[in-house]
Design a protein around this motif. Structure first.
Motif, mmCIF file in Angstrom:
data_model
loop_
_atom_site.group_PDB
_atom_site.id
_atom_site.type_symbol
_atom_site.label_atom_id
_atom_site.label_comp_id
_atom_site.label_asym_id
_atom_site.label_seq_id
_atom_site.Cartn_x
_atom_site.Cartn_y
_atom_site.Cartn_z
ATOM 1 N N LYS A 40 0.838 -1.190 0.000
ATOM 2 C CA LYS A 40 0.000 0.000 0.000
ATOM 3 C C LYS A 40 0.877 1.246 0.000
ATOM 4 N N PRO A 41 0.396 2.317 -0.597
ATOM 5 C CA PRO A 41 1.193 3.551 -0.617
ATOM 6 C C PRO A 41 1.206 4.214 0.748
ATOM 7 N N GLY A 42 2.234 4.977 1.019
ATOM 8 C CA GLY A 42 2.322 5.732 2.252
ATOM 9 C C GLY A 42 1.793 7.144 2.085
ATOM 10 N N THR A 43 1.949 7.925 3.170
ATOM 11 C CA THR A 43 1.424 9.285 3.206
ATOM 12 C C THR A 43 2.514 10.207 3.734
ATOM 13 N N PRO A 44 3.236 10.915 2.855
ATOM 14 C CA PRO A 44 4.379 11.720 3.303
ATOM 15 C C PRO A 44 4.029 12.831 4.284
ATOM 16 N N SER A 45 2.768 13.248 4.346
ATOM 17 C CA SER A 45 2.399 14.392 5.183
ATOM 18 C C SER A 45 2.474 14.105 6.675
ATOM 19 N N TRP A 46 2.913 12.905 7.069
ATOM 20 C CA TRP A 46 3.024 12.598 8.500
ATOM 21 C C TRP A 46 4.196 13.324 9.153
ATOM 22 N N VAL A 47 5.162 13.774 8.376
ATOM 23 C CA VAL A 47 6.369 14.395 8.920
ATOM 24 C C VAL A 47 6.100 15.849 9.304
ATOM 25 N N LEU A 148 -1.334 12.846 14.560
ATOM 26 C CA LEU A 148 -0.829 14.161 14.201
ATOM 27 C C LEU A 148 -1.914 15.197 14.500
ATOM 28 N N LEU A 149 -1.673 16.008 15.530
ATOM 29 C CA LEU A 149 -2.578 17.106 15.847
ATOM 30 C C LEU A 149 -2.215 18.282 14.944
ATOM 31 N N ARG A 150 -3.198 18.851 14.274
ATOM 32 C CA ARG A 150 -2.948 20.000 13.397
ATOM 33 C C ARG A 150 -3.932 21.111 13.748
ATOM 34 N N ALA A 151 -3.396 22.218 14.277
ATOM 35 C CA ALA A 151 -4.234 23.340 14.679
ATOM 36 C C ALA A 151 -4.638 24.181 13.470
ATOM 37 N N ASN A 153 -4.067 27.122 12.829
ATOM 38 C CA ASN A 153 -2.997 27.997 12.348
ATOM 39 C C ASN A 153 -1.853 27.240 11.685
ATOM 40 N N GLY A 154 -2.027 25.920 11.504
ATOM 41 C CA GLY A 154 -1.031 25.107 10.826
ATOM 42 C C GLY A 154 0.009 24.476 11.731
ATOM 43 N N LYS A 155 0.017 24.791 13.017
ATOM 44 C CA LYS A 155 0.978 24.196 13.944
ATOM 45 C C LYS A 155 0.588 22.744 14.242
ATOM 46 N N GLU A 156 1.612 21.916 14.516
ATOM 47 C CA GLU A 156 1.382 20.475 14.637
ATOM 48 C C GLU A 156 2.130 19.890 15.828
ATOM 49 N N LYS A 157 1.658 18.733 16.274
ATOM 50 C CA LYS A 157 2.297 18.002 17.371
ATOM 51 C C LYS A 157 1.879 16.542 17.263
#
Length: 516
Positions: A40-47, A148-151, A153-157
């Motif tokens: 299955k393909p991955g998802t690069p946006s996890w980083v 992946l928490l994404r606020a 305003n674009g901030k992540e944790k």
């Protein structure tokens, strides 16, 4: 042992391993066939990119369980001063080199700034937050995950989570070292190492999973487990997943396991954990310690308002511990009042920090070195660091210990050695230990800071693949009995070259029963 985890390895460097072939996906909840991940393909946006990382008080979260079985929901507690947020759940693995695959996404969640953490009399930082949402895990495969928490305003944790296997039978089990991750966690200003301003005297004596992790939220998992997971999921073997806390909570999970693999840094062990792993070894389950400093501090658990084993107790001093003279007194495993040094399980003792050296092959014919082309004396600069183990001819060291690498190592002003070892037991189980924390970091790619180059990376990756494939075959000792050779090194039993502290007089099982 003496400092926090290093800064998180550049995450993109974790996803440059060679490819693999695909096989059918296994059902959720059981062990999985490793190579299914490439199908299955991955998802690069996890980083999370550096500029996207949210501040410690701006966006952070934790879960009410360190692991769940597939299909079991869990609660997520989030504090956000950055407005509303969404949650993406990623399973970490190979996935064609992207490193993770998106498995679930939430709708927008109302973000609120939750109550400030509290500090109790043992300097434990805890929270009393309200749950933000419940996360379903229907259909999630066993494995390590990041939320992946994404606020707005674009901030992540990140928030880490493990979906544990129902059973490790006929599989190789990968253990996420959540105890060690929590011990070093300084969210709120306190860890088992220090309080404010890095002061050891004001360290926490107990820590809890009822709070977020510091920095990006998942540094321990990303530094010391993900490189192992990515190698494992290219190995083609059947894999299972669990956390260190699960080994005590559900020791039956280990029944029939082919092997158990511990990552780069698994320092904090409870008595229940060690008993479960030792029993598994003595029933034929192979073990591999791919780091150093394993089984160094003894800890015990206590409940919190969210459930069992949510508090980890680690006084690190028998004089401070209310349980001063018990088998569960929280001191070094090698220390009084009930010394049981780690060498009887890992094969070696923790030796020192900060360790620097070249991993030097002593036994080129060792079966796990197959395909590497090494010779006696082949050395890989930087592959010993920054903590290291060493074999000693003392009580507890397996009589048939085989030293397969013997590496000159500096430890600050001291000169010592780091070893890689192998032994077998009557059940047929084999136990391999690399003796260096840098081993797992090298799996992620060259490390210029440590001096680890492409040759060392290739060597570590090849050996690690050999480890998984060999462990999966069943008790190693049946085909590869250990050949004792520690005596040929003429090592001193004195441990003064290291920084791990003195060895207490080991307590016999009879003495343990009489004192308990």
């Amino acid at each position: 042992m003496r400092r926090g985890f290093v800064a998180v390895v550049g995450l993109l460097s974790l996803i440059v391993l060679p490819g693999c072939q695909s096989t059918p996906v296994q059902s959720a909840g059981t062990s999985i066939q490793a190579q299914h991940v490439s199908a299955k393909p991955g998802t690069p946006s996890w980083v999370i990119k550096d500029y996207q990382l949210a501040g410690p008080a701006d966006l952070a979260g934790y879960t009410d369980h360190v692991s769940v079985r597939s299909g079991e929901p869990f609660k997520l507690y989030v504090s956000s001063s950055d407005g509303n947020f969404t949650v993406d759940a990623f399973r970490l693995g190979w996935y064609g080199g992207t490193g993770a695959r998106l498995v679930w996404t939430s709708s927008a969640v109302r973000g609120v700034k939750q109550a400030a953490p509290t500090l109790n009399r043992v300097r434990m930082v805890t929270t009393n937050w309200r749950p933000s949402l419940t996360v379903p895990t229907t259909g999630w495969l066993p494995g390590a995950y990041v939320l992946l928490l994404r606020a707005a305003n674009g901030k992540e944790k990140y928030v880490p989570m493990v979906v544990r296997s129902d059973s490790a039978r006929d599989a190789v089990l990968i253990v996420d070292a959540v105890n060690t991750e929590e011990a070093y966690n300084a969210w709120g200003g306190y860890s088992l190492y220090h309080g404010p301003h890095e002061q050891h005297a004001t360290r926490s004596l107990e820590v809890t999973f009822d709070r977020p992790y510091d920095l990006n939220g998942a540094r321990g998992l990303l530094n010391f487990a993900v490189p192992v997971i990515q190698e494992a999921e290219q190995s083609g073997v059947r894999l299972a997943y669990a956390t260190s806390a699960d080994l005590e909570a559900d020791p039956g999970l280990l029944a029939g396991a082919r092997g158990i693999v511990f990552g780069g840094h698994d320092e904090y062990w409870s008595l229940g954990m060690r008993d479960a792993v030792t029993k598994a070894r003595d029933h034929g389950t192979n073990l591999a310690f791919l780091g150093a400093n394993s089984v160094f501090w003894r800890v015990r658990y206590a409940p919190s308002r969210l459930g069992q084993r949510r508090v980890m107790i680690g006084y690190k001093d028998a004089r401070l511990d209310p349980l001063k003279n018990q088998p569960t007194t929280t001191v070094r495993w090698r220390s009084d009042p009930y010394p049981d040094p780690e060498n009887s399980l890992t094969g070696m003792l923790y030796e020192c920090f900060p360790a620097v050296g070249a991993f030097t092959v002593r036994d080129p014919g060792f079966f796990l070195f197959a395909g590497t082309g090494v010779r006696a004396g082949t050395a890989y600069p930087g592959l010993i660091g920054d903590e290291a183990d060493r074999a000693y001819p003392i009580t507890g060291t397996p009589a048939n210990l085989q030293v397969v690498a013997h590496s000159r190592t500096t430890c600050g002003p001291k000169r010592t050695y780091s070893d890689a070892t192998y032994y077998t037991v009557r059940s047929g189980a084999g136990v391999f230990a690399t003796g260096s924390i840098e081993w797992v970091r090298a799996l992620a790619g060259p490390d210029a800071k440590a001096g680890v180059g492409p040759a060392a990376v290739a060597f570590a990756r090849t050996v690690t693949l050999n480890v998984f494939r060999s462990l999966a075959e069943g008790p190693l000792g049946h085909k590869h009995p250990a050949h004792p050779d520690l005596a040929r090194l003429h090592e001193s039993p004195l441990t003064i070259s290291g920084t791990g502290g003195p060895i207490g007089k080991p307590t016999s099982p009879k003495e343990l029963r009489s004192k308990a």
